[in-house]
Design an enzyme around this catalytic site. Sequence first.
Site, PDB file in Angstrom:
ATOM      1  N   SER A 133     155.323  43.176  57.249  1.00 34.80           N
ATOM      2  CA  SER A 133     153.273  44.329  57.007  1.00 34.80           C
ATOM      3  C   SER A 133     153.268  43.903  56.084  1.00 34.80           C
ATOM      4  CB  SER A 133     153.685  45.690  57.400  1.00 34.80           C
ATOM      5  OG  SER A 133     152.628  46.522  57.128  1.00 34.80           O
ATOM      6  N   TYR A 146     157.653  53.690  56.012  1.00 41.23           N
ATOM      7  CA  TYR A 146     157.739  52.001  56.657  1.00 41.23           C
ATOM      8  C   TYR A 146     157.795  51.305  54.935  1.00 41.23           C
ATOM      9  CZ  TYR A 146     154.866  49.620  58.618  1.00 41.23           C
ATOM     10  OH  TYR A 146     153.688  48.393  59.427  1.00 41.23           O
ATOM     11  N   LYS A 150     159.265  47.662  55.761  1.00 42.06           N
ATOM     12  CA  LYS A 150     159.163  46.182  55.675  1.00 42.06           C
ATOM     13  C   LYS A 150     159.868  45.634  54.912  1.00 42.06           C
ATOM     14  CE  LYS A 150     157.106  46.461  59.603  1.00 42.06           C
ATOM     15  NZ  LYS A 150     157.655  46.023  60.919  1.00 42.06           N
TER      16      LYS A 150
HETATM   17  N1  LIG Z   1     148.925  48.533  63.990  1.00 42.40           N
HETATM   18  C1  LIG Z   1     149.713  47.677  62.295  1.00 42.40           C
HETATM   19  O1  LIG Z   1     147.907  47.534  61.315  1.00 42.40           O
HETATM   20  C2  LIG Z   1     150.487  46.794  61.925  1.00 42.40           C
HETATM   21  C3  LIG Z   1     149.899  46.287  60.785  1.00 42.40           C
HETATM   22  C4  LIG Z   1     151.521  45.508  59.703  1.00 42.40           C
HETATM   23  C5  LIG Z   1     152.587  45.386  60.886  1.00 42.40           C
HETATM   24  N2  LIG Z   1     152.704  46.664  61.479  1.00 42.40           N
HETATM   25  C6  LIG Z   1     153.635  46.126  62.982  1.00 42.40           C
HETATM   26  O2  LIG Z   1     153.594  45.329  63.750  1.00 42.40           O
HETATM   27  C7  LIG Z   1     154.439  45.963  65.154  1.00 42.40           C
HETATM   28  C8  LIG Z   1     154.316  46.525  66.541  1.00 42.40           C
HETATM   29  O3  LIG Z   1     153.062  48.143  65.898  1.00 42.40           O
HETATM   30  P1  LIG Z   1     152.021  48.627  66.547  1.00 42.40           P
HETATM   31  O4  LIG Z   1     150.827  48.072  65.581  1.00 42.40           O
HETATM   32  O5  LIG Z   1     151.654  46.940  67.859  1.00 42.40           O
HETATM   33  O6  LIG Z   1     152.219  50.019  67.273  1.00 42.40           O
HETATM   34  P2  LIG Z   1     152.308  50.026  68.372  1.00 42.40           P
HETATM   35  O7  LIG Z   1     153.049  52.059  68.294  1.00 42.40           O
HETATM   36  O8  LIG Z   1     150.989  49.943  69.621  1.00 42.40           O
HETATM   37  O9  LIG Z   1     153.949  50.052  69.482  1.00 42.40           O
HETATM   38  C9  LIG Z   1     155.142  49.755  68.888  1.00 42.40           C
HETATM   39  C10 LIG Z   1     155.320  49.652  70.182  1.00 42.40           C
HETATM   40  O10 LIG Z   1     157.514  49.787  69.632  1.00 42.40           O
HETATM   41  C11 LIG Z   1     157.681  50.285  70.617  1.00 42.40           C
HETATM   42  N3  LIG Z   1     158.805  50.410  69.785  1.00 42.40           N
HETATM   43  C12 LIG Z   1     159.060  52.168  69.161  1.00 42.40           C
HETATM   44  N4  LIG Z   1     159.962  52.205  69.338  1.00 42.40           N
HETATM   45  C13 LIG Z   1     161.163  51.112  69.733  1.00 42.40           C
HETATM   46  C14 LIG Z   1     162.513  51.411  70.051  1.00 42.40           C
HETATM   47  N5  LIG Z   1     163.323  52.213  69.303  1.00 42.40           N
HETATM   48  N6  LIG Z   1     162.941  50.443  70.984  1.00 42.40           N
HETATM   49  C15 LIG Z   1     161.939  49.569  71.538  1.00 42.40           C
HETATM   50  N7  LIG Z   1     161.002  49.845  71.225  1.00 42.40           N
HETATM   51  C16 LIG Z   1     160.746  50.787  70.875  1.00 42.40           C
HETATM   52  C17 LIG Z   1     157.036  51.942  71.245  1.00 42.40           C
HETATM   53  O11 LIG Z   1     156.889  52.465  72.421  1.00 42.40           O
HETATM   54  C18 LIG Z   1     155.275  50.571  70.976  1.00 42.40           C
HETATM   55  O12 LIG Z   1     154.968  50.567  72.378  1.00 42.40           O
HETATM   56  C19 LIG Z   1     155.319  47.033  64.518  1.00 42.40           C
HETATM   57  O13 LIG Z   1     156.361  46.168  63.848  1.00 42.40           O
HETATM   58  C20 LIG Z   1     154.057  47.317  62.985  1.00 42.40           C
HETATM   59  O14 LIG Z   1     155.422  48.205  62.088  1.00 42.40           O
HETATM   60  C21 LIG Z   1     151.441  46.728  62.528  1.00 42.40           C
END
Ligand SMILES: NC(=O)c1ccc[n+]([C@@H]2O[C@H](COP(=O)([O-])OP(=O)(O)OC[C@H]3O[C@@H](n4cnc5c(N)ncnc54)[C@H](O)[C@@H]3O)[C@@H](O)[C@H]2O)c1
Length: 264
Positions: A133, A146, A150
């Site tokens: 991230s 968080y 990360k």
């Molecule tokens: N959305 C953003 O702005 C953003 C920015 C930087 C990084 N990220 C990273 O992207 C990745 C995906 O996040 P997202 O934004 O799509 O969020 P999201 O919440 O939409 O999707 C995350 C998914 O992970 C699943 N999950 C949670 N715990 C779990 C577990 N123990 N085992 C298996 N699956 C599990 C959830 O059920 C969900 O479907 C994450 O690592 C997040 O930190 C997101």
Amino acid sequence: MAVITGAASGIGSGLARAALARGMRVVLTDIDGAALERFAATLEGVVSTCTVDVRDPASVEALAAHAYATFGQVDLLFNNAGVLIGGKSWEIPAERWAWQMQVNVMGVIHGIASFLPRMMAAGRPARVINTGSMASFIASPYLAPYSASKFAVLAISETLALELQSEQAPVSVSILCPGPVQTEIFRETVGMKADTVSDKTVGMMRDITVNQGISPDELARRAFAGIDEDQFWIIPQPEILDTLYRQRADNMLSRRNPSIAMPG
Ligand SMILES: NC(=O)c1ccc[n+]([C@@H]2O[C@H](COP(=O)([O-])OP(=O)(O)OC[C@H]3O[C@@H](n4cnc5c(N)ncnc54)[C@H](O)[C@@H]3O)[C@@H](O)[C@H]2O)c1
């Protein structure tokens, strides 16, 4: 063939659509099996689903066994599942800290432990893509667990890149570091009241993600472009990260105390 964790929602779902559009076969996994099945029903192509809790090494090991038994190879592993909690560092209960670290850090470690040996044994090019991230580089107030998770994903990924280089392995690693993407990542913070500085700050970051984020499909397009270019650092929104990272690096190199980084 691509394996994607956390594929039922957000970035994982975008990565799944992008992989399928490229003609790849996919194994999609999530802890939320019902949501995963609903999402898989919207897809066309060769899709296998598997309910996996990335916190559990046995669950991830069963996933690796399933992927290799079904498809014989894995070309891309996206260690993407992640969660986010907010609050004051000193008030967040220990079990919430642990949950955050188990999903975001141990989930990546379990993915590496189960898939790397199989990828190495196959002796052909393959890649592990760990989702970091902007928070892998920038400490944000009221997101300590968080940010800590990360930063750890970055250290693990960079170390792994050096080790794979040293071993002259056919396997590569990338760290995917999105900025704001329109997903459900802030779902755990939705109930927070907006009457304290910490809650307002987290709410503001949630609003930026929802209102100014790019779509998961656009994020996936940029992620695959980085993979095509054999990049370790996949930074889909450099215009945001580069400015903030320079500010932070300047602070550190000048031994100035931390300040809240603002773009611009
Ligand atoms: N959305 C953003 O702005 C953003 C920015 C930087 C990084 N990220 C990273 O992207 C990745 C995906 O996040 P997202 O934004 O799509 O969020 P999201 O919440 O939409 O999707 C995350 C998914 O992970 C699943 N999950 C949670 N715990 C779990 C577990 N123990 N085992 C298996 N699956 C599990 C959830 O059920 C969900 O479907 C994450 O690592 C997040 O930190 C997101």
